[in-house]
Design a protein around this motif. Sequence first.
Motif, PDB file in Angstrom:
ATOM      1  N   UNK A   1      89.227  42.369  41.461  1.00  0.00           N
ATOM      2  CA  UNK A   1      88.014  42.012  41.012  1.00  0.00           C
ATOM      3  C   UNK A   1      88.017  41.800  39.334  1.00  0.00           C
ATOM      4  N   UNK A   2      89.059  42.167  38.964  1.00  0.00           N
ATOM      5  CA  UNK A   2      89.260  41.264  37.623  1.00  0.00           C
ATOM      6  C   UNK A   2      88.846  39.529  37.406  1.00  0.00           C
ATOM      7  N   UNK A   3      88.819  39.032  38.955  1.00  0.00           N
ATOM      8  CA  UNK A   3      88.753  37.346  39.158  1.00  0.00           C
ATOM      9  C   UNK A   3      87.336  37.098  38.321  1.00  0.00           C
ATOM     10  N   UNK A   4      86.776  38.206  39.025  1.00  0.00           N
ATOM     11  CA  UNK A   4      84.994  37.310  38.280  1.00  0.00           C
ATOM     12  C   UNK A   4      85.087  37.588  36.998  1.00  0.00           C
ATOM     13  N   UNK A   5      85.524  38.834  36.375  1.00  0.00           N
ATOM     14  CA  UNK A   5      85.383  38.217  34.919  1.00  0.00           C
ATOM     15  C   UNK A   5      86.440  37.525  34.306  1.00  0.00           C
ATOM     16  N   UNK A   6      87.418  36.809  34.917  1.00  0.00           N
ATOM     17  CA  UNK A   6      87.951  35.838  34.392  1.00  0.00           C
ATOM     18  C   UNK A   6      87.407  34.713  34.507  1.00  0.00           C
ATOM     19  N   UNK A   7      86.162  34.508  35.577  1.00  0.00           N
ATOM     20  CA  UNK A   7      85.791  33.355  36.016  1.00  0.00           C
ATOM     21  C   UNK A   7      84.577  33.684  35.026  1.00  0.00           C
ATOM     22  N   UNK A   8      83.606  34.456  34.763  1.00  0.00           N
ATOM     23  CA  UNK A   8      82.989  34.813  33.603  1.00  0.00           C
ATOM     24  C   UNK A   8      83.341  34.155  31.818  1.00  0.00           C
ATOM     25  N   UNK A   9      84.381  34.443  31.844  1.00  0.00           N
ATOM     26  CA  UNK A   9      85.190  34.004  30.908  1.00  0.00           C
ATOM     27  C   UNK A   9      85.793  32.383  30.422  1.00  0.00           C
ATOM     28  N   UNK A  10      86.063  32.036  31.658  1.00  0.00           N
ATOM     29  CA  UNK A  10      86.644  30.331  31.555  1.00  0.00           C
ATOM     30  C   UNK A  10      85.313  29.396  31.946  1.00  0.00           C
ATOM     31  N   UNK A  11      84.721  29.747  32.702  1.00  0.00           N
ATOM     32  CA  UNK A  11      83.836  29.360  33.173  1.00  0.00           C
ATOM     33  C   UNK A  11      83.028  28.170  31.997  1.00  0.00           C
ATOM     34  N   UNK A  12      82.797  28.749  30.676  1.00  0.00           N
ATOM     35  CA  UNK A  12      82.054  28.014  29.660  1.00  0.00           C
ATOM     36  C   UNK A  12      82.856  26.949  29.354  1.00  0.00           C
ATOM     37  N   UNK A  13      84.202  27.243  29.422  1.00  0.00           N
ATOM     38  CA  UNK A  13      85.278  25.375  28.739  1.00  0.00           C
ATOM     39  C   UNK A  13      85.189  24.807  29.854  1.00  0.00           C
ATOM     40  N   UNK A  14      84.329  24.774  30.595  1.00  0.00           N
ATOM     41  CA  UNK A  14      84.518  23.585  32.322  1.00  0.00           C
ATOM     42  C   UNK A  14      83.347  23.169  31.686  1.00  0.00           C
ATOM     43  N   UNK A  15      81.924  23.330  31.431  1.00  0.00           N
ATOM     44  CA  UNK A  15      80.632  23.723  31.302  1.00  0.00           C
ATOM     45  C   UNK A  15      80.222  22.719  30.645  1.00  0.00           C
ATOM     46  N   UNK A  16      81.670  23.298  28.678  1.00  0.00           N
ATOM     47  CA  UNK A  16      81.169  22.204  27.677  1.00  0.00           C
ATOM     48  C   UNK A  16      81.760  20.996  28.086  1.00  0.00           C
TER      49      UNK A  16
ATOM     50  N   UNK B   1      99.829  34.717  27.260  1.00  0.00           N
ATOM     51  CA  UNK B   1      98.920  35.051  27.462  1.00  0.00           C
ATOM     52  C   UNK B   1      97.260  34.019  27.077  1.00  0.00           C
ATOM     53  N   UNK B   2      97.018  33.245  27.970  1.00  0.00           N
ATOM     54  CA  UNK B   2      95.687  32.756  26.905  1.00  0.00           C
ATOM     55  C   UNK B   2      94.521  33.459  26.728  1.00  0.00           C
ATOM     56  N   UNK B   3      93.794  33.518  26.193  1.00  0.00           N
ATOM     57  CA  UNK B   3      92.345  34.471  25.737  1.00  0.00           C
ATOM     58  C   UNK B   3      91.325  34.113  26.546  1.00  0.00           C
ATOM     59  N   UNK B   4      91.481  32.398  27.816  1.00  0.00           N
ATOM     60  CA  UNK B   4      90.247  32.562  28.780  1.00  0.00           C
ATOM     61  C   UNK B   4      91.439  31.884  29.905  1.00  0.00           C
TER      62      UNK B   4
END
Length: 530
Positions: free
Chosen positions: A291-306, A463-466
């Motif tokens: 279930x933490x995959x969902x947290x990971x996507x929320x934390x990482x998607x902003x990098x792609x969005x920028x 470990x990467x932060x995002x």
Amino acid sequence: MRRTHFSSPSPDPTGAPYQGTSDDARRRVRPARARGRGVALLAVLGLAGALAAPAAAAVRPATAETGGRAAAQVEWGECPADVADEAAPYVLTCAKVPVPLDYADPDGEQIELQISRMTGDKPAERRGVLLLNPGGPGGSGLAQSALLMSRGLPDSVLDTYDLIGMDTRGVGHSTRIDCGFTAGSGYFSNIPPYAVDDAAVVEHGKVVKAAAEQCAANDENGLLRHVSTANMARDLDSIRAALGEEKASYLGYSYGSALGAAYASMFPDTADRVVLDSNVGDTHLNQERLRTFALGMEQTFPDFAKWAAKRHTAYGLGRTPAQVRATYFETAEELDHSPVQGVDGALFRQVVFGGLYSPLSYGRTAQIWQSLRDGDATAARSLLDEASPLSNALSVFAASTCNDSEWPEDVATYRQAVAEDRAKFPMFGAASANILPCAYWSEPVEPPVRISDEGPRNVLILQNRRDPVTPLAGGQRLHEKFGDRSRLVTVDGSGHGVYALGDNACALNVGTTYLVEGKLPRRDVACPAG
């Protein structure tokens, strides 16, 4: 974590040609062969392709201990053709190692593990062997040494160690399992599909129940129940012994961090320098960690969005990160209601999730997204072709994940989890909380391996932060469990894979210093971006 990575992408972030070697020529290069590298969805999710060709190398009978060090029990020869092709333009050597099917009966039936080797050209500097694992579980690691070299693994590491890749039990050229998944089976990904509503969870429950039954029906060699992280850790030590080494170092990514944590805990006396990269946070995957995959996507998607917002003129996904996020939900919902040539919102969400494994994947991800928004039928059909199941990899992922720990058996538990995570993590929560075949699997043979804080101070955690699939919390949790045995290197970076697979100079230097010189940082390290 891609074909050679969690299955390292491509998620666990990449794949690439690499350098192999023979005993007398570390860099014996062959002409490069052109080969297609489709961004198959499952590759993006870190799984490795199914392999079938037999191995060429034989194994000598075990020999007695000599001079305090076990004599090597393997004979190196040519690698299987598909491994050699993936390794081109470089050359690896390969061998097979026999291990018990069931370690509770060590003299009983044996299975075979296919291993590969890349050696340096400075034998005087050789310390020993570095066992590699790309993640999965289910990813082939036979060509991982070449991938790492192609991504800039320092020569000093190759001079210090023979790099030992492998197909773990059940995978590829080792004694394999295969549930026989096909495109028509409906079970095509190790990560469940996004459930658009409660009824979708119930419907997917039927799919995974059939998948579990199919695996049980196809267990022709009795290996299915013995594919577990604990047994893979025992296999690592068996490989070490077969190679005639008193100790073995280890480098593992993604799920490979769980395997490495088990190895360091079960075999503290023979595990040498251990590097764990992009961390699950324990020795196994369970419902909580998936279930933490969902947290990971929320934390990482902003990098792609920028990234995408700066390229709005090219891809049309939004002029600001907020607009790109809004476009994600808009596209997903449109595909939920009106799929393009069979590509629906669930598959779209999987593709975007996989695209976050590495910034190198951003362009391809944006391209696919743009094509689906334009209703490009040709691109959609191509994506479906790439998303065909990799049956062996899916089979090993299911077996290892379900055999490692107990999972909830009632569909209602997953329905509740999906409802909670859809609200909490709207981008992907209704996917990673969805039901797996583990709900219908046999009970585990043994409990999960417990991480031990007793042993040498020899574990470096990167470990990467995002990170979309193994968020920062996983590295922190693992470090807490190992206590003073470990040091945590936190990188201000994005994606899945740090050492050699990322581009952070600080992390590369810290990891190399530890592997080559054995110098573990005195305290935890925070690496800035760059």
